[in-house]
Design an enzyme around this catalytic site. Structure first.
Site, PDB file in Angstrom:
ATOM      1  N   ASP A 121       0.863  -1.176   0.000  1.00 29.22           N
ATOM      2  CA  ASP A 121       0.000   0.000   0.000  1.00 29.22           C
ATOM      3  C   ASP A 121       0.903   1.231   0.000  1.00 29.22           C
ATOM      4  O   ASP A 121       1.467   1.619   1.021  1.00 29.22           O
ATOM      5  CB  ASP A 121      -0.891  -0.037   1.247  1.00 29.22           C
ATOM      6  CG  ASP A 121      -1.899   1.102   1.291  1.00 29.22           C
ATOM      7  OD1 ASP A 121      -1.573   2.215   0.857  1.00 29.22           O
ATOM      8  OD2 ASP A 121      -3.015   0.870   1.790  1.00 29.22           O
ATOM      9  N   VAL A 122       1.050   1.843  -1.169  1.00 30.12           N
ATOM     10  CA  VAL A 122       2.000   2.933  -1.361  1.00 30.12           C
ATOM     11  C   VAL A 122       1.219   4.220  -1.583  1.00 30.12           C
ATOM     12  O   VAL A 122       0.527   4.375  -2.596  1.00 30.12           O
ATOM     13  CB  VAL A 122       2.936   2.651  -2.558  1.00 30.12           C
ATOM     14  CG1 VAL A 122       3.992   3.738  -2.679  1.00 30.12           C
ATOM     15  CG2 VAL A 122       3.604   1.281  -2.407  1.00 30.12           C
ATOM     16  N   GLU A 123       1.334   5.150  -0.657  1.00 30.64           N
ATOM     17  CA  GLU A 123       0.602   6.408  -0.767  1.00 30.64           C
ATOM     18  C   GLU A 123       1.345   7.537  -0.058  1.00 30.64           C
ATOM     19  O   GLU A 123       2.381   7.323   0.570  1.00 30.64           O
ATOM     20  CB  GLU A 123      -0.816   6.256  -0.215  1.00 30.64           C
ATOM     21  CG  GLU A 123      -0.907   5.604   1.151  1.00 30.64           C
ATOM     22  CD  GLU A 123      -2.357   5.345   1.573  1.00 30.64           C
ATOM     23  OE1 GLU A 123      -3.128   6.319   1.652  1.00 30.64           O
ATOM     24  OE2 GLU A 123      -2.701   4.179   1.847  1.00 30.64           O
ATOM     25  N   LEU A 124       0.841   8.759  -0.233  1.00 31.21           N
ATOM     26  CA  LEU A 124       1.402   9.965   0.381  1.00 31.21           C
ATOM     27  C   LEU A 124       2.910  10.060   0.131  1.00 31.21           C
ATOM     28  O   LEU A 124       3.348   9.978  -1.011  1.00 31.21           O
ATOM     29  CB  LEU A 124       1.051   9.985   1.875  1.00 31.21           C
ATOM     30  CG  LEU A 124      -0.457   9.974   2.180  1.00 31.21           C
ATOM     31  CD1 LEU A 124      -0.695   9.922   3.678  1.00 31.21           C
ATOM     32  CD2 LEU A 124      -1.164  11.150   1.550  1.00 31.21           C
TER      33      LEU A 124
END
Length: 345
Positions: A146-149
């Site tokens: 989960d790759v975010e921000l």
């Protein structure tokens, strides 16, 4: 998806008419489609996911992140090391209960609240060891990143992650492959440029990527006035579908429309979202499930199993999102049943 410790915040798919067509094209086929909710394992009071998720084919445990004090050491949520999680979270015991009931676990690395290990750990060998430690300890068949921000906007970290994941897949014995998903934010226009870059880096590194799971939530101003959450999610999925075909083609793998849909996952946030005006009720969940089945997506999840129940007085204001209930009138477990319909038991 933002977990916190505080009180806030599989069998083959019954395919629809589009997906039932024979897969054509040159790309390799992904694994069997599946459904599985995310669990916020560090939310307090601790959640008995071993009982709540019994009967699901997959349960997605979030999130493994870098230890705040030892960046190349994996931890659950930045709060518990793997050993501490055995006693405090009953991690091994709960995973065993899921498997005894016929299901299995997916471990999700990253999320919005802390650093995904590749962002914090700059040593490629130590990063590889951190991932391996988690996957080996829990005998994980499916890994979710989960790759975010800030994680999403770090090309060097994304390259470290891609190279480590490729090596992890290479290490797997024949017959026990590691299925890998990227979970990325999306708008009705599709993946951001940063999101596309993360996918491209994974493919270029040689990762056998099962697919891209788009977070159909938190649209904010990107969702036009009057557009429902289901309409926004369908538009986002169609846009991401086109991007997946282009990204795989750029990596030398031509995908048919059907094959590309199998590489799309959908993950809404059930109930009252933490973005004002975004609500997914059971009726909307049923519509999203119907869309997913018709297109033949490879995966459907939601945030989170902890929230799949009505609120009580102890949960606080139901109009505000929290980690323990949906904020809607519903039956306990209703979203699990509705979103998983047609994806297996």
């Amino acid at each position: 998806m933002t977990p916190s410790r505080a009180r806030r915040l599989l069998p083959p798919l019954a395919l629809g008419s589009v997906a039932a067509a024979a897969l054509t094209g040159c790309g390799p086929d992904p694994g069997e489609p599946w459904a599985g909710a995310y669990v916020n394992v560090t939310a307090y009071p601790y959640f008995d996911f071993g009982a709540a998720a019994a009967g699901q084919s997959h349960t997605v445990l979030g999130f493994v992140v870098a230890d705040p004090e030892e960046p190349c050491t994996p931890s659950w949520g930045g709060y518990y090391g793997l050993e501490e999680a055995e006693t405090t979270l009953r991690m091994g015991e709960q995973i065993a209960a899921l498997r005894e009931a016929g299901g299995d676990v997916v471990v999700s690395f990253g999320g919005a609240a802390r650093d995904e290990p590749a962002t914090a750990c700059a040593d490629p060998e130590a990063l590889l060891g951190a991932y391996r430690q988690v996957l080996d300890r829990y005998e994980v068949p499916v890994a979710d990143f989960d790759v975010e921000l800030n994680d999403l906007q770090d090309p060097a970290a994304n390259q470290r992650r891609a190279e480590a994941v490729a090596r992890l897949q290479e290490e797997r014995p024949a017959g026990t492959p590691l299925e890998v998903w990227l979970t990325l934010p999306v708008s009705p226009a599709g993946l951001s440029e940063d999101g596309e870059d993360v996918v491209a880096q994974m493919l270029a590194a040689g990762v056998d990527l099962a697919g891209v799971n788009v977070m159909t939530m938190n649209y904010g101003e990107s969702r036009p006035d009057g557009q429902s959450m289901v309409e926004a999610s369908a538009e986002a999925a169609r846009a991401a579908h086109g991007q997946v075909r282009e990204l795989w083609a750029a990596a030398g793998q031509e995908l048919s429309e059907e094959q590309a849909w199998r590489r799309i996952g959908l993950t809404p946030m059930i109930g009252v979202n933490d973005v004002p005006g975004e609500v997914v009720d059971p009726e909307a969940a049923a519509a999203l499930n119907a869309f997913a089945r018709e297109q033949g997506v490879g995966r459907i999840s939601y945030w989170s199993l902890n929230r799949d129940r009505p609120c009580t007085a102890e949960h606080g204001d139901p109009s505000e999102a929290n980690d323990f209930c949906s904020g809607l009138e519903q039956e306990a477990g209703e979203f699990t049943r509705v979103l998983g319909q047609g994806f297996g038991d």
